[in-house]
Design a protein around this motif. Structure first.
Motif, PDB file in Angstrom:
ATOM      1  N   VAL A   1      40.930  31.960  24.492  1.00  0.00           N
ATOM      2  CA  VAL A   1      39.977  33.024  24.265  1.00  0.00           C
ATOM      3  C   VAL A   1      39.534  33.624  25.604  1.00  0.00           C
ATOM      4  O   VAL A   1      39.410  34.841  25.726  1.00  0.00           O
ATOM      5  CB  VAL A   1      38.752  32.500  23.478  1.00  0.00           C
ATOM      6  CG1 VAL A   1      37.681  33.558  23.373  1.00  0.00           C
ATOM      7  CG2 VAL A   1      39.164  32.017  22.102  1.00  0.00           C
ATOM      8  N   ASP A   2      39.313  32.777  26.622  1.00  0.00           N
ATOM      9  CA  ASP A   2      38.887  33.274  27.935  1.00  0.00           C
ATOM     10  C   ASP A   2      39.957  34.164  28.564  1.00  0.00           C
ATOM     11  O   ASP A   2      39.642  35.198  29.157  1.00  0.00           O
ATOM     12  CB  ASP A   2      38.564  32.112  28.877  1.00  0.00           C
ATOM     13  CG  ASP A   2      37.272  31.399  28.501  1.00  0.00           C
ATOM     14  OD1 ASP A   2      36.448  32.037  27.816  1.00  0.00           O
ATOM     15  OD2 ASP A   2      37.113  30.220  28.875  1.00  0.00           O
ATOM     16  N   ARG A   3      41.217  33.738  28.431  1.00  0.00           N
ATOM     17  CA  ARG A   3      42.306  34.561  29.008  1.00  0.00           C
ATOM     18  C   ARG A   3      42.396  35.905  28.311  1.00  0.00           C
ATOM     19  O   ARG A   3      42.578  36.934  28.958  1.00  0.00           O
ATOM     20  CB  ARG A   3      43.645  33.827  28.876  1.00  0.00           C
ATOM     21  CG  ARG A   3      43.910  32.913  30.048  1.00  0.00           C
ATOM     22  CD  ARG A   3      45.335  32.462  30.041  1.00  0.00           C
ATOM     23  NE  ARG A   3      45.368  31.163  29.368  1.00  0.00           N
ATOM     24  CZ  ARG A   3      46.412  30.641  28.781  1.00  0.00           C
ATOM     25  NH1 ARG A   3      47.546  31.299  28.751  1.00  0.00           N
ATOM     26  NH2 ARG A   3      46.352  29.471  28.209  1.00  0.00           N
ATOM     27  N   VAL A   4      42.279  35.901  27.012  1.00  0.00           N
ATOM     28  CA  VAL A   4      42.349  37.160  26.258  1.00  0.00           C
ATOM     29  C   VAL A   4      41.186  38.067  26.649  1.00  0.00           C
ATOM     30  O   VAL A   4      41.354  39.277  26.855  1.00  0.00           O
ATOM     31  CB  VAL A   4      42.352  36.876  24.732  1.00  0.00           C
ATOM     32  CG1 VAL A   4      42.211  38.166  23.954  1.00  0.00           C
ATOM     33  CG2 VAL A   4      43.603  36.131  24.334  1.00  0.00           C
ATOM     34  N   THR A   6      39.529  38.046  29.495  1.00  0.00           N
ATOM     35  CA  THR A   6      39.758  38.505  30.868  1.00  0.00           C
ATOM     36  C   THR A   6      40.780  39.637  30.891  1.00  0.00           C
ATOM     37  O   THR A   6      40.590  40.654  31.567  1.00  0.00           O
ATOM     38  CB  THR A   6      40.234  37.334  31.752  1.00  0.00           C
ATOM     39  OG1 THR A   6      39.257  36.298  31.701  1.00  0.00           O
ATOM     40  CG2 THR A   6      40.437  37.781  33.182  1.00  0.00           C
ATOM     41  N   ARG A   7      41.865  39.470  30.154  1.00  0.00           N
ATOM     42  CA  ARG A   7      42.893  40.530  30.101  1.00  0.00           C
ATOM     43  C   ARG A   7      42.337  41.795  29.460  1.00  0.00           C
ATOM     44  O   ARG A   7      42.627  42.913  29.901  1.00  0.00           O
ATOM     45  CB  ARG A   7      44.120  40.040  29.353  1.00  0.00           C
ATOM     46  CG  ARG A   7      44.939  39.069  30.146  1.00  0.00           C
ATOM     47  CD  ARG A   7      46.196  38.706  29.434  1.00  0.00           C
ATOM     48  NE  ARG A   7      46.942  37.699  30.198  1.00  0.00           N
ATOM     49  CZ  ARG A   7      48.043  37.144  29.775  1.00  0.00           C
ATOM     50  NH1 ARG A   7      48.534  37.468  28.583  1.00  0.00           N
ATOM     51  NH2 ARG A   7      48.658  36.253  30.519  1.00  0.00           N
ATOM     52  N   ALA A   8      41.548  41.627  28.417  1.00  0.00           N
ATOM     53  CA  ALA A   8      40.966  42.794  27.744  1.00  0.00           C
ATOM     54  C   ALA A   8      40.051  43.548  28.701  1.00  0.00           C
ATOM     55  O   ALA A   8      40.087  44.785  28.750  1.00  0.00           O
ATOM     56  CB  ALA A   8      40.193  42.360  26.505  1.00  0.00           C
ATOM     57  N   HIS A   9      39.275  42.825  29.485  1.00  0.00           N
ATOM     58  CA  HIS A   9      38.404  43.486  30.465  1.00  0.00           C
ATOM     59  C   HIS A   9      39.235  44.220  31.516  1.00  0.00           C
ATOM     60  O   HIS A   9      38.885  45.330  31.931  1.00  0.00           O
ATOM     61  CB  HIS A   9      37.479  42.463  31.148  1.00  0.00           C
ATOM     62  CG  HIS A   9      36.315  42.063  30.312  1.00  0.00           C
ATOM     63  ND1 HIS A   9      35.308  42.926  29.987  1.00  0.00           N
ATOM     64  CD2 HIS A   9      35.998  40.876  29.732  1.00  0.00           C
ATOM     65  CE1 HIS A   9      34.423  42.301  29.235  1.00  0.00           C
ATOM     66  NE2 HIS A   9      34.817  41.041  29.062  1.00  0.00           N
ATOM     67  N   LYS A  14      41.154  49.356  33.725  1.00  0.00           N
ATOM     68  CA  LYS A  14      42.247  50.275  34.094  1.00  0.00           C
ATOM     69  C   LYS A  14      42.132  51.590  33.325  1.00  0.00           C
ATOM     70  O   LYS A  14      42.307  52.661  33.888  1.00  0.00           O
ATOM     71  CB  LYS A  14      43.602  49.628  33.823  1.00  0.00           C
ATOM     72  CG  LYS A  14      43.991  48.586  34.833  1.00  0.00           C
ATOM     73  CD  LYS A  14      45.372  48.027  34.549  1.00  0.00           C
ATOM     74  CE  LYS A  14      45.719  46.924  35.530  1.00  0.00           C
ATOM     75  NZ  LYS A  14      47.041  46.349  35.243  1.00  0.00           N
ATOM     76  N   LEU A  15      41.847  51.488  32.037  1.00  0.00           N
ATOM     77  CA  LEU A  15      41.700  52.704  31.228  1.00  0.00           C
ATOM     78  C   LEU A  15      40.526  53.551  31.710  1.00  0.00           C
ATOM     79  O   LEU A  15      40.615  54.779  31.748  1.00  0.00           O
ATOM     80  CB  LEU A  15      41.513  52.347  29.752  1.00  0.00           C
ATOM     81  CG  LEU A  15      42.749  51.823  29.034  1.00  0.00           C
ATOM     82  CD1 LEU A  15      42.385  51.383  27.617  1.00  0.00           C
ATOM     83  CD2 LEU A  15      43.843  52.865  28.997  1.00  0.00           C
ATOM     84  N   ALA A  16      39.450  52.901  32.086  1.00  0.00           N
ATOM     85  CA  ALA A  16      38.297  53.646  32.596  1.00  0.00           C
ATOM     86  C   ALA A  16      38.658  54.360  33.894  1.00  0.00           C
ATOM     87  O   ALA A  16      38.259  55.504  34.119  1.00  0.00           O
ATOM     88  CB  ALA A  16      37.115  52.702  32.820  1.00  0.00           C
ATOM     89  N   GLY A  17      39.437  53.703  34.752  1.00  0.00           N
ATOM     90  CA  GLY A  17      39.876  54.337  35.996  1.00  0.00           C
ATOM     91  C   GLY A  17      40.760  55.540  35.737  1.00  0.00           C
ATOM     92  O   GLY A  17      40.615  56.587  36.374  1.00  0.00           O
ATOM     93  N   VAL A  18      41.687  55.397  34.799  1.00  0.00           N
ATOM     94  CA  VAL A  18      42.576  56.510  34.454  1.00  0.00           C
ATOM     95  C   VAL A  18      41.774  57.665  33.859  1.00  0.00           C
ATOM     96  O   VAL A  18      42.002  58.834  34.186  1.00  0.00           O
ATOM     97  CB  VAL A  18      43.679  56.035  33.478  1.00  0.00           C
ATOM     98  CG1 VAL A  18      44.446  57.206  32.896  1.00  0.00           C
ATOM     99  CG2 VAL A  18      44.622  55.071  34.177  1.00  0.00           C
ATOM    100  N   ALA A  19      40.829  57.351  32.990  1.00  0.00           N
ATOM    101  CA  ALA A  19      40.002  58.397  32.380  1.00  0.00           C
ATOM    102  C   ALA A  19      39.172  59.116  33.433  1.00  0.00           C
ATOM    103  O   ALA A  19      39.057  60.345  33.408  1.00  0.00           O
ATOM    104  CB  ALA A  19      39.094  57.788  31.314  1.00  0.00           C
ATOM    105  N   ALA A  20      38.625  58.376  34.379  1.00  0.00           N
ATOM    106  CA  ALA A  20      37.820  59.002  35.440  1.00  0.00           C
ATOM    107  C   ALA A  20      38.685  59.909  36.303  1.00  0.00           C
ATOM    108  O   ALA A  20      38.283  61.013  36.669  1.00  0.00           O
ATOM    109  CB  ALA A  20      37.157  57.930  36.297  1.00  0.00           C
TER     110      ALA A  20
END
Length: 71
Positions: A1-4, A6-9, A14-20
């Motif tokens: 669960v922790d790995r998932v 962490t990956r989700a974050h 990354k998506l927030a960076g691309v959107a910005a």
């Protein structure tokens, strides 16, 4: 669960960076389009009203000259 989690974050970051980045690019293009439209409007006005445009330019030049000479 922790790995998932962490990956989700990571993916969300990354998506927030691309959107910005996309927002910045589109914002800059939008400003350029606004300036281009304004320049076209001014050109059209000058072509349609050449004497009025000359009068405005002369009055603006005289005002600017007075302001600069007040020093």
């Amino acid at each position: 669960v922790d790995r998932v989690t962490t990956r989700a974050h990571g993916v969300v970051d990354k998506l927030a960076g691309v959107a910005a980045s996309a927002t910045e690019k589109f914002g800059a293009r939008g400003e350029k389009l606004k300036l281009d439209r304004m320049a076209d409007d001014v050109r059209d006005y000058v072509r349609e009203n050449p004497l009025t445009s000359i009068g405005i330019a002369v009055a603006g030049g005289m005002l600017l000259s007075r302001l600069l000479n007040l020093r």
